[in-house]
Design an enzyme around this catalytic site. Structure first.
Site, PDB file in Angstrom:
ATOM      1  N   ASP A 164      51.811   3.967   6.442  1.00  0.00           N
ATOM      2  CA  ASP A 164      52.338   4.952   5.493  1.00  0.00           C
ATOM      3  C   ASP A 164      53.841   5.116   5.713  1.00  0.00           C
ATOM      4  OD1 ASP A 164      49.840   5.525   4.433  1.00  0.00           O
ATOM      5  OD2 ASP A 164      49.553   7.367   5.589  1.00  0.00           O
TER       6      ASP A 164
ATOM      7  N   ARG B  62      52.645  -0.732  -1.052  1.00  0.00           N
ATOM      8  CA  ARG B  62      52.082   0.357  -1.870  1.00  0.00           C
ATOM      9  C   ARG B  62      53.292   1.123  -2.407  1.00  0.00           C
ATOM     10  NH1 ARG B  62      49.894   4.841   1.696  1.00  0.00           N
ATOM     11  NH2 ARG B  62      47.866   3.807   1.709  1.00  0.00           N
TER      12      ARG B  62
HETATM   13  P1  FDA Z   1      53.447  13.537  -9.954  1.00  0.00           P
HETATM   14  O1  FDA Z   1      53.672  14.332  -8.708  1.00  0.00           O
HETATM   15  O2  FDA Z   1      54.565  13.430 -10.943  1.00  0.00           O
HETATM   16  O3  FDA Z   1      52.148  14.042 -10.644  1.00  0.00           O
HETATM   17  C1  FDA Z   1      51.679  13.540 -11.879  1.00  0.00           C
HETATM   18  C2  FDA Z   1      50.367  14.243 -12.218  1.00  0.00           C
HETATM   19  O4  FDA Z   1      49.377  13.872 -11.266  1.00  0.00           O
HETATM   20  C3  FDA Z   1      50.412  15.750 -12.138  1.00  0.00           C
HETATM   21  O5  FDA Z   1      50.885  16.302 -13.332  1.00  0.00           O
HETATM   22  C4  FDA Z   1      48.963  16.084 -11.849  1.00  0.00           C
HETATM   23  O6  FDA Z   1      48.206  15.995 -13.017  1.00  0.00           O
HETATM   24  C5  FDA Z   1      48.544  14.961 -10.941  1.00  0.00           C
HETATM   25  N1  FDA Z   1      48.740  15.312  -9.501  1.00  0.00           N
HETATM   26  C6  FDA Z   1      49.683  14.823  -8.678  1.00  0.00           C
HETATM   27  N2  FDA Z   1      49.547  15.331  -7.444  1.00  0.00           N
HETATM   28  C7  FDA Z   1      48.512  16.169  -7.496  1.00  0.00           C
HETATM   29  C8  FDA Z   1      47.877  16.993  -6.543  1.00  0.00           C
HETATM   30  N3  FDA Z   1      48.286  17.072  -5.270  1.00  0.00           N
HETATM   31  N4  FDA Z   1      46.813  17.729  -6.951  1.00  0.00           N
HETATM   32  C9  FDA Z   1      46.359  17.650  -8.217  1.00  0.00           C
HETATM   33  N5  FDA Z   1      46.934  16.888  -9.171  1.00  0.00           N
HETATM   34  C10 FDA Z   1      47.989  16.160  -8.812  1.00  0.00           C
HETATM   35  N6  FDA Z   1      53.939   9.636  -0.173  1.00  0.00           N
HETATM   36  C11 FDA Z   1      54.788   9.254   0.828  1.00  0.00           C
HETATM   37  O7  FDA Z   1      55.892   9.773   0.909  1.00  0.00           O
HETATM   38  N7  FDA Z   1      54.385   8.308   1.732  1.00  0.00           N
HETATM   39  C12 FDA Z   1      53.177   7.682   1.647  1.00  0.00           C
HETATM   40  O8  FDA Z   1      52.865   6.825   2.476  1.00  0.00           O
HETATM   41  C13 FDA Z   1      52.300   8.064   0.590  1.00  0.00           C
HETATM   42  N8  FDA Z   1      51.074   7.492   0.439  1.00  0.00           N
HETATM   43  C14 FDA Z   1      50.315   7.755  -0.702  1.00  0.00           C
HETATM   44  C15 FDA Z   1      49.132   7.072  -0.915  1.00  0.00           C
HETATM   45  C16 FDA Z   1      48.421   7.273  -2.098  1.00  0.00           C
HETATM   46  C17 FDA Z   1      47.167   6.502  -2.329  1.00  0.00           C
HETATM   47  C18 FDA Z   1      48.911   8.182  -3.074  1.00  0.00           C
HETATM   48  C19 FDA Z   1      48.207   8.390  -4.370  1.00  0.00           C
HETATM   49  C20 FDA Z   1      50.050   8.902  -2.820  1.00  0.00           C
HETATM   50  C21 FDA Z   1      50.758   8.713  -1.631  1.00  0.00           C
HETATM   51  N9  FDA Z   1      51.919   9.443  -1.361  1.00  0.00           N
HETATM   52  C22 FDA Z   1      52.717   9.062  -0.310  1.00  0.00           C
HETATM   53  C23 FDA Z   1      52.237  10.661  -2.155  1.00  0.00           C
HETATM   54  C24 FDA Z   1      53.178  10.369  -3.316  1.00  0.00           C
HETATM   55  O9  FDA Z   1      54.464  10.082  -2.826  1.00  0.00           O
HETATM   56  C25 FDA Z   1      53.278  11.567  -4.265  1.00  0.00           C
HETATM   57  O10 FDA Z   1      53.777  12.673  -3.567  1.00  0.00           O
HETATM   58  C26 FDA Z   1      51.968  11.958  -4.927  1.00  0.00           C
HETATM   59  O11 FDA Z   1      51.191  10.840  -5.242  1.00  0.00           O
HETATM   60  C27 FDA Z   1      52.213  12.735  -6.220  1.00  0.00           C
HETATM   61  O12 FDA Z   1      52.919  11.943  -7.107  1.00  0.00           O
HETATM   62  P2  FDA Z   1      52.293  11.311  -8.453  1.00  0.00           P
HETATM   63  O13 FDA Z   1      52.740   9.894  -8.482  1.00  0.00           O
HETATM   64  O14 FDA Z   1      50.834  11.492  -8.461  1.00  0.00           O
HETATM   65  O15 FDA Z   1      53.026  12.002  -9.626  1.00  0.00           O
END
Ligand code: FDA
Length: 304
Positions: free
Chosen positions: A130, A181
């Site tokens: 990560d 990733r």
């Molecule tokens: P964004 O935050 O813009 O959200 C888009 C939409 O997704 C929201 O409007 C909502 O509908 C939904 N959503 C997002 N987060 C939600 C939540 N917590 N609860 C409910 N709904 C939610 N980061 C990092 O810095 N280092 C890492 O190694 C990883 N590893 C990682 C693995 C995996 C499999 C995922 C999915 C994410 C990570 N992350 C991470 C976290 C990533 O950086 C980020 O903070 C979150 O995925 C939220 O961003 P989104 O891309 O989902 O979009």
């Protein structure tokens, strides 16, 4: 504002100790955490596998400051790799360098993670390192590259679209065929290093994602952002890209509807399944991403 508040809380040690020990805290954490034990995590993985969803297991913990604690964290990963092989689960593992002793010293962390990657290579599995705060970015990439050279295909890492440097890091890792990733990024970073506006982070994400899925190196597209998912689906169709050349990745407990819908459409989906008693910083970052989760949790808490 709320995002900064929850991110600041995520590294508050006294509050973390208090929350992790309280029964209420453990109950609330269930929203995003699969359980406290290895067995509970494996059960969650088996349930997801049965729905056609692959898994990445994360034994929660970070910011470890004692060698014995880092070794104990690694022992859980060795146990996981053996249990995954015995049970025949479609699951790999995700580790954090700060859980493997990075704050004590990078040499220690690299030695411990190398042991886990070697074990993964022996069991035909895979370790994802990560990505944490920007203070670790360069060291994480260096370690991932060195381990990839020793155990090709058994290790990959994560890049964060909010960092200004990520376009260059993408090319760097692709040159070595290190699996990436792509996520948006979950830490608090200064504007000098990260795009402050969500629109810029999303644009950066879309550009990088298109580069990755056409690179010929298998990649993970980690997001719950439906606009981005739709953009990628359209891009894949328009450019005749094999749906199996990449996987979507989402977090346990987040957008389960979208996870299942993408599986039905023939896309690969991997869900990140965190577990363990040290759930607090992870949980706080999830609240930071979507402060509406606090209301959701409160409503469910008073309903039960
Ligand atoms: P964004 O935050 O813009 O959200 C888009 C939409 O997704 C929201 O409007 C909502 O509908 C939904 N959503 C997002 N987060 C939600 C939540 N917590 N609860 C409910 N709904 C939610 N980061 C990092 O810095 N280092 C890492 O190694 C990883 N590893 C990682 C693995 C995996 C499999 C995922 C999915 C994410 C990570 N992350 C991470 C976290 C990533 O950086 C980020 O903070 C979150 O995925 C939220 O961003 P989104 O891309 O989902 O979009």
């Amino acid at each position: 504002m709320l995002r900064s508040f929850f991110i600041a809380l995520s590294s508050n040690r006294p509050f973390r100790r208090f929350a992790e020990r309280s029964a209420l805290g453990r109950r609330v954490s269930r929203r995003f955490v699969a359980g406290m034990t290895v067995e509970e995590a494996l059960d969650a993985a088996a349930r997801l596998n049965a729905e056609g969803i692959d898994v990445s297991l994360d034994s929660l913990g970070e910011g470890v400051r004692e060698v014995a604690q880092a070794e104990a964290s690694a022992a859980v990963y060795h146990q996981l790799l053996d249990r995954i092989a015995t049970l025949g689960l479609r699951a790999n593992v995700s580790v954090k360098l700060s859980q493997m002793g990075m704050e004590i010293g990078p040499t220690l962390a690299e030695r411990i993670v190398a042991g886990i990657v070697q074990h993964a290579a022996q069991t035909q599995n895979f370790v994802r390192i990560d990505m944490e705060g920007s203070g670790y970015t360069e060291m994480t990439l260096d370690i991932a590259e060195r381990l990839h050279a020793r155990f090709p295909g058994a290790v990959g890492t994560v890049l964060q679209a909010y960092l200004r440097r990520t376009a260059d890091d993408t090319e760097r890792l692709l040159r070595g065929r290190v699996r990436i990733r792509l996520c948006k990024g979950a830490y608090k970073e200064p504007e000098t290093l990260a795009f402050p506006r969500k629109a810029d982070v999303d644009d950066s994400y879309m550009r990088l994602m298109k580069r990755l899925v056409t690179s010929g190196v298998f990649c993970g597209i980690a997001t719950h952002d439906e606009r981005i998912v739709d953009e990628l689906r359209a891009f894949v169709t328009a450019n005749d890209i094999d749906k199996r050349a990449f996987e979507f990745q989402m977090l346990y407990g987040v957008r389960r509807d979208l996870q299942r819908s993408l599986v039905r459409q023939g896309y690969r989906m991997r869900v990140y399944v965190p577990f363990g008693t040290e759930w607090y910083p992870y949980f706080m970052r999830r609240l930071a991403e979507r402060p509406a989760n606090v209301l959701f949790l409160a409503k469910n808490f008073f309903r039960t």
